[in-house]
Structures are given as structure tokens and as C-alpha cells.
Scaffold this motif. Structure first.
Motif, PDB file in Angstrom:
ATOM      1  N   UNK B  57       0.826  -1.208   0.000  1.00 36.39           N
ATOM      2  CA  UNK B  57       0.000   0.000   0.000  1.00 36.39           C
ATOM      3  C   UNK B  57       0.862   1.261   0.000  1.00 36.39           C
ATOM      4  N   UNK B  58       1.925   1.238   0.756  1.00 36.69           N
ATOM      5  CA  UNK B  58       2.817   2.396   0.786  1.00 36.69           C
ATOM      6  C   UNK B  58       3.463   2.612  -0.579  1.00 36.69           C
ATOM      7  N   UNK B  59       3.810   1.535  -1.230  1.00 43.58           N
ATOM      8  CA  UNK B  59       4.447   1.657  -2.550  1.00 43.58           C
ATOM      9  C   UNK B  59       3.472   2.241  -3.573  1.00 43.58           C
ATOM     10  N   UNK B  60       2.239   1.819  -3.528  1.00 43.28           N
ATOM     11  CA  UNK B  60       1.264   2.360  -4.469  1.00 43.28           C
ATOM     12  C   UNK B  60       1.069   3.856  -4.227  1.00 43.28           C
ATOM     13  N   UNK B  61       1.022   4.237  -2.967  1.00 39.84           N
ATOM     14  CA  UNK B  61       0.911   5.666  -2.659  1.00 39.84           C
ATOM     15  C   UNK B  61       2.158   6.421  -3.110  1.00 39.84           C
ATOM     16  N   UNK B  62       3.291   5.774  -3.017  1.00 40.99           N
ATOM     17  CA  UNK B  62       4.537   6.426  -3.438  1.00 40.99           C
ATOM     18  C   UNK B  62       4.553   6.663  -4.947  1.00 40.99           C
ATOM     19  N   UNK B  63       4.010   5.734  -5.703  1.00 37.91           N
ATOM     20  CA  UNK B  63       3.925   5.952  -7.156  1.00 37.91           C
ATOM     21  C   UNK B  63       3.082   7.195  -7.444  1.00 37.91           C
ATOM     22  N   UNK B  64       1.941   7.279  -6.778  1.00 35.08           N
ATOM     23  CA  UNK B  64       1.090   8.452  -6.998  1.00 35.08           C
ATOM     24  C   UNK B  64       1.829   9.731  -6.623  1.00 35.08           C
ATOM     25  N   UNK B  65       2.596   9.670  -5.549  1.00 35.49           N
ATOM     26  CA  UNK B  65       3.362  10.835  -5.113  1.00 35.49           C
ATOM     27  C   UNK B  65       4.395  11.234  -6.169  1.00 35.49           C
ATOM     28  N   UNK B  66       5.073  10.269  -6.716  1.00 38.95           N
ATOM     29  CA  UNK B  66       6.081  10.562  -7.752  1.00 38.95           C
ATOM     30  C   UNK B  66       5.422  11.234  -8.955  1.00 38.95           C
ATOM     31  N   UNK B  67       4.288  10.709  -9.345  1.00 34.16           N
ATOM     32  CA  UNK B  67       3.606  11.282 -10.510  1.00 34.16           C
ATOM     33  C   UNK B  67       3.061  12.673 -10.189  1.00 34.16           C
ATOM     34  N   UNK B  95      -0.918  -5.400 -12.333  1.00 33.56           N
ATOM     35  CA  UNK B  95       0.372  -6.003 -12.024  1.00 33.56           C
ATOM     36  C   UNK B  95       0.150  -7.477 -11.755  1.00 33.56           C
ATOM     37  N   UNK B  96       1.134  -8.288 -12.067  1.00 32.74           N
ATOM     38  CA  UNK B  96       1.039  -9.706 -11.727  1.00 32.74           C
ATOM     39  C   UNK B  96       1.718  -9.962 -10.392  1.00 32.74           C
ATOM     40  N   UNK B  97       2.996  -9.564 -10.284  1.00 30.69           N
ATOM     41  CA  UNK B  97       3.706  -9.995  -9.091  1.00 30.69           C
ATOM     42  C   UNK B  97       4.863  -9.067  -8.749  1.00 30.69           C
ATOM     43  N   UNK B  98       5.359  -9.230  -7.545  1.00 32.18           N
ATOM     44  CA  UNK B  98       6.533  -8.520  -7.070  1.00 32.18           C
ATOM     45  C   UNK B  98       7.053  -9.219  -5.822  1.00 32.18           C
ATOM     46  N   UNK B  99       8.278  -8.872  -5.446  1.00 27.83           N
ATOM     47  CA  UNK B  99       8.875  -9.515  -4.269  1.00 27.83           C
ATOM     48  C   UNK B  99       9.591  -8.480  -3.409  1.00 27.83           C
ATOM     49  N   UNK B 100       9.133  -8.363  -2.173  1.00 26.99           N
ATOM     50  CA  UNK B 100       9.795  -7.488  -1.210  1.00 26.99           C
ATOM     51  C   UNK B 100      10.907  -8.277  -0.522  1.00 26.99           C
ATOM     52  N   UNK B 248       2.161  -4.741 -21.747  1.00 24.25           N
ATOM     53  CA  UNK B 248       3.328  -5.414 -21.170  1.00 24.25           C
ATOM     54  C   UNK B 248       3.105  -5.742 -19.702  1.00 24.25           C
ATOM     55  N   UNK B 249       3.717  -6.811 -19.272  1.00 16.69           N
ATOM     56  CA  UNK B 249       3.760  -7.189 -17.858  1.00 16.69           C
ATOM     57  C   UNK B 249       5.206  -7.458 -17.476  1.00 16.69           C
ATOM     58  N   UNK B 250       5.600  -6.915 -16.330  1.00 15.60           N
ATOM     59  CA  UNK B 250       4.914  -6.006 -15.469  1.00 15.60           C
ATOM     60  C   UNK B 250       4.615  -4.692 -16.216  1.00 15.60           C
ATOM     61  N   UNK B 251       3.587  -3.973 -15.772  1.00 12.62           N
ATOM     62  CA  UNK B 251       3.211  -2.760 -16.497  1.00 12.62           C
ATOM     63  C   UNK B 251       4.267  -1.663 -16.369  1.00 12.62           C
ATOM     64  N   UNK B 252       4.228  -0.699 -17.267  1.00 11.96           N
ATOM     65  CA  UNK B 252       5.256   0.358 -17.258  1.00 11.96           C
ATOM     66  C   UNK B 252       5.379   1.091 -15.929  1.00 11.96           C
ATOM     67  N   UNK B 253       4.290   1.239 -15.183  1.00 13.09           N
ATOM     68  CA  UNK B 253       4.411   1.997 -13.927  1.00 13.09           C
ATOM     69  C   UNK B 253       5.277   1.262 -12.908  1.00 13.09           C
ATOM     70  N   UNK B 254       5.513  -0.014 -13.094  1.00 15.75           N
ATOM     71  CA  UNK B 254       6.401  -0.728 -12.184  1.00 15.75           C
ATOM     72  C   UNK B 254       7.856  -0.249 -12.306  1.00 15.75           C
TER      73      UNK B 254
END
Lengths: 114, 375
Positions: B57-67, B95-100, B248-254
Motif C-alpha cells: 500500500x505504501x508503494x502504491x501511494x509512493x507511485x502516486x506521489x512521484x507522478x 500487475x502480476x507480481x513482485x517480491x519485497x 506489457x507485464x509487469x506494467x510500465x508503472x512498475x
């Protein structure tokens, strides 16, 4: 909790991986970008005709040095149009008979050699 | 959280090969290492799960912040791709997947070391291989692992949206990448997709049709690529990406989340989070920090400084801008093993972990995969 149960029969994974031919890929000879076959020309016994491609039988990421994808990464900005100029021109690419240019992705990873 | 020795299954190499893992040994040393495992308590797994959801959730908010704040320069995103990235975000591309990757000792909250948001590997090991190991060796124990099921869910969702042929691409010559892409392809087949694998280098561009093409000149409209966005953007075909008509996957916003420049953004937004390490764009006062290139990968070019002096570093080809992260030494087990917990997020679900361990403080591509159980 989602982690506690697994409803899928995971044997399907291995069987379908087998159907996909997921065993150590062998490097076909002559994959130099000029061996493209047109529609209907592909040999049905040719694994490449069924999406079977490249690779080596060892784990290239563990033979020392830094790799990604089995290749030394030569840094960014080294696309097929030349270092620092990912310009997108098509000159210098292999072309398949159908007219598409090939090799325009993978340039960054290729830059350091394999 | 403890590390315990475990008796490897007889002929384990053949067993994991039958499950698709042919890269189990490198240079005579097991990469898949079932001579040990990590044992967690239920509460420790709960802590990892909660941390993963919160970090996502923090990462998704961070993307919005960057934009919102046009922080593109920090991320070295070329100007030609910024609208491409923004559009994929605004259109909520799946998005399909990611790994923290987390430092976790079972005691204090997990700490985010980095987020492999674009091209994570060790997926087959996490989703499949360690599960069969569990069934063979500890059939009464649990494992934090519904990765495969969550993958199947997202591919079924995508199949409900499109009937296009789904292409899977990875760099030629790397067995691990090949198998990772083909494992995902396998799941896509189970979800009902018509699929095809091709090497990244085989992707074509048809200039007059303005489409990416496969080896038979068919248009590529849907493609999973195990190939980083920052490389695609700088490759010769990169300029065709925005108008190439391919999903494309992962999508460009990744591209924003896989970039270590996201770590200072997260810290700026959430300095009180128990899951973050202080990270900045400049070396902190005091001289104790880990320097990571923002576009670095697989533990390369990491430098650890103590009191301003270089203490430990790994080789590699990456240079350019870096971030500076507070030192959080990995926990040490049995006197010499340093594990990193890779926590998977698939389609928004925290659904499993995989552990890499090393005798070195810096986890790299030589680090072994060790399975886990919990009770």
C-alpha cells in the motif's frame, strides 16, 4: 487465511511443465538472427517452431562475475543503436522475411558480452 | 524463527528437475539447498504477511506521489517514456507480481531492503519446489505459500479481459529466467490463454505496421517480459514502446517501484513506519550507510560504509546515482548464515515467502534458496 490451504492439484504444474518441454534448453545452432522461417516453413519437429529457444545446460548465473540473465550486464545506454543513443533506427538489425527488424531488445544485456 | 538442519531427500536433484527446476546446482554447489530449512511461528508469519500488505500500500501511494510531483529525474526515466508510464498508472494496468526483500529476525518488525517489482525471480522455487519439499519432508507442517493459486487468479482475471495470445519473453541463454517465464506461461495456459515463448532478442518491430511481432510476423499484443524496464527504455526498440500497441507485464508503472529511488520517497512519506529503513539521496551524517545504485540489480555494486569508511562491497557494472540506506545487518543463524526473506505479492495478495541465505552480509545471485515451514 490464504496461506493455510492449497486447493490446486500441483501435480498439474509438473505435468504441464513437461508438456511445455521445460527441461534444460539446448542452444540450437545457427541462431544468428538470420534463420527465421516464414509462416508454414517451420519444421514441426523443430523445438524453436514451438516456442523452444536458447539457453545452456549449466546455470550461467553461477559461473562467477556479475550476471543478469546469464550475460554480463554492460550498463545502460548501450542499446542496439549504439552506446548512449537508444535512437530506434532500424539499420543494422537482422530482418526476418516478413519485414520485421529483430534484435532491438536485449541490447543492454548484450553490450557486455556473454 | 530458527534455522534447522534437514535431511535432503534421496536423489533430490531428480525430484526438483521433475518439477521444472534444472538450475538447482551451480559449480557443484546446490543453489536449491534442502540440507536446512527455516522454521517460523504462526505469529512470525503473521508479521511478514502484515508487513507485505502495508509495504504494498505504501508503494502504491509512493507511485502516486512521484507522478503528482513529477519526480522523474530522480528515477532516470527518460522524458520520452514519462507519459507512457503515467498512462499505464492512470489506466490501472494490472500487475502480476513482485517480491519485497526483507531483513527479519523473528523479533523486530521486518525491514524493507528493496522491492523487486519488475523482474523478480526465485518464483518457481518459492511457489512450487519448496511446496513439494514440504509435502515430502514435513507433511504435517504449514508453509506460507499460496503463490501459485494467486498467480492463477490474476491470469484468469486477465483472460476474462482479453483473448489475445500471451507471449512470454526472457533473455536468451539464462535457464533460470527461461524457467521463470515458462512457469508463468504454464499458469497462463491453465487460465485458458493461448501462449508462446520467445527470447527478448527475438521480438521484432514491423516499421510499416507499427507493431511488435513474433517470429512468424504475428503482432504481439500481450507480453510478459522478464527484462527490466530501464533496459527496454534504453534499447533500440525502446522508442516504439509508447505507440507499439502491446500490453506489457509487469506494467510500465512498475519502472518506478523497481527503481531504488523509490526508497527515499517511501521514507519521506512514511518516516514512522516500522518497516522502512531511513534512506536518502545523499550520504547521511555519521557515515554509517549502505550505498545502492538506483538501477542496480542482484546485489551488485553494493557498498557498506561504517564511520565513513568502506567496510564491504560487491563488484558489478552499475554506476550512476545511488541511494543511501541505513545499515540493518541481517540476522545471523548458526553463526554464519544470513537470510533474506523474499515476500511475494501477487495481484495485491501477500501470499508467500522464499528465503535466500548466504555467508556474506550482501545477498547476491550466488545466495542459496532454503525452504521454510511454520507451525
Amino acid at each position: 487465511m490464504n496461506r493455510l490451504t492449497r486447493h490446486i492439484g500441483l501435480v498439474l504444474i509438473s505435468s504441464s511443465l513437461g508438456l511445455l518441454g521445460c527441461s534444460p534448453p539446448e542452444e540450437p545452432e545457427g541462431r544468428d538472427g538470420n534463420d527465421w522461417k516464414g509462416i508454414g516453413e517451420a519444421d514441426p519437429q523443430d523445438p524453436n517452431a514451438q516456442g523452444w529457444t536458447g539457453g545452456s545446460t549449466s546455470h550461467p548465473g553461477y559461473s562467477g562475475g556479475y550476471y543478469h540473465g546469464g550475460r554480463y550486464y554492460g550498463g545502460w545506454g548501450a542499446g542496439g543503436s549504439g552506446p548512449g543513443s537508444p535512437g530506434g533506427g532500424n539499420s543494422g538489425f537482422a530482418h526476418s522475411p516478413g519485414g520485421s527488424a529483430r534484435g532491438g531488445f536485449g541490447g543492454a544485456a548484450h553490450a557486455g558480452g556473454s | 524463527m530458527i534455522r534447522q538442519t534437514s535431511q535432503p531427500r534421496p536423489n533430490w536433484q531428480k525430484t526438483v528437475e521433475s518439477q521444472g527446476m534444472h538450475y538447482h546446482t551451480a559449480g557443484g554447489v546446490p543453489y536449491w539447498d534442502e540440507s536446512a530449512c527455516y522454521r517460523f511461528t504462526r505469529s512470525e508469519i503473521d508479521a511478514l504477511e502484515a508487513a507485505t500488505y502495508t509495504l504494498d500500500q505504501m508503494c502504491l501511494a509512493a507511485v502516486q506521489h512521484v507522478l503528482d510531483h513529477d519526480l522523474w529525474d530522480r528515477f532516470l526515466i527518460p522524458a520520452a517514456y514519462r507519459d507512457f508510464v503515467r498512462r499505464s498508472w492512470d489506466e490501472d494496468e494490472h500487475t502480476i507480481y513482485g517480491r519485497f526483500d526483507l531483513a527479519f529476525d523473528g523479533q523486530s518488525p521486518p525491514k524493507l531492503l528493496e522491492y523487486n517489482a519488475d523482474t523478480p525471480t526465485a518464483l518457481l522455487e518459492s511457489a512450487v519446489i519448496q511446496w513439494f519439499w514440504l509435502k515430502d519432508c514435513f507433511p504435517g507442517a504449514q508453509q506460507f505459500n499460496s503463490i501459485h493459486e494467486r498467480l492463477l487468479e490474476i491470469f484468469r482475471t486477465l483472460r476474462g479481459e482479453t483473448g489475445e495470445r500471451f507471449y512470454f519473453a526472457a533473455l536468451a541463454g539464462c535457464l533460470e529466467d527461461y524457467m521463470t517465464a515458462n512457469y508463468l506461461r504454464d499458469v497462463a495456459i491453465q487460465a485458458g490463454f493461448d501462449t508462446e515463448y520467445l527470447d527478448v532478442e527475438q521480438i521484432g518491430w514491423h516499421a510499416s505496421r507499427r507493431v511488435f511481432t513474433d517470429r512468424r510476423e504475428n503482432p504481439i499484443r500481450l507480453c510478459f517480459k522478464l527484462y527490466p524496464w530501464e533496459w527496454m527504455q534504453r534499447d533500440a526498440f525502446g522508442p516504439h514502446l509508447p505507440a507499439g500497441g502491446c500490453r506489457w507485464f509487469e506494467p510500465p508503472w512498475k519502472a518506478l517501484l523497481s527503481n531504488k529511488a523509490i526508497l527515499p520517497v517511501l521514507w519521506e512519506l512514511y518516516p514512522a513506519s516500522p518497516y522502512l529503513l531511513e534512506t536518502s539521496l545523499e550520504p547521511p551524517a555519521g557515515g554509517d550507510y549502505v550505498k545502492k545504485p538506483i538501477l542496480g540489480r542482484e546485489g551488485a555494486n553494493i557498498q557498506i560504509f561504517e564511520h565513513g569508511k568502506l567496510f564491504l562491497e560487491t563488484p558489478g557494472p552499475y554506476d550512476g546515482p545511488a541511494v543511501y540506506q541505513a545499515i540493518r545487518p541481517l540476522p545471523r543463524f548458526d553463526g554464519k548464515y544470513f537470510p533474506v526473506v523474499g515476500s511475494w505479492i501477487v495481484n495485491g495478495w501477500a501470499c508467500g515467502i522464499g528465503i535466500r541465505e548466504d555467508e556474506n552480509l550482501i545477498t547476491g545471485n550466488l545466495s542459496r534458496f532454503v525452504p521454510h515451514v511454520f507451525e
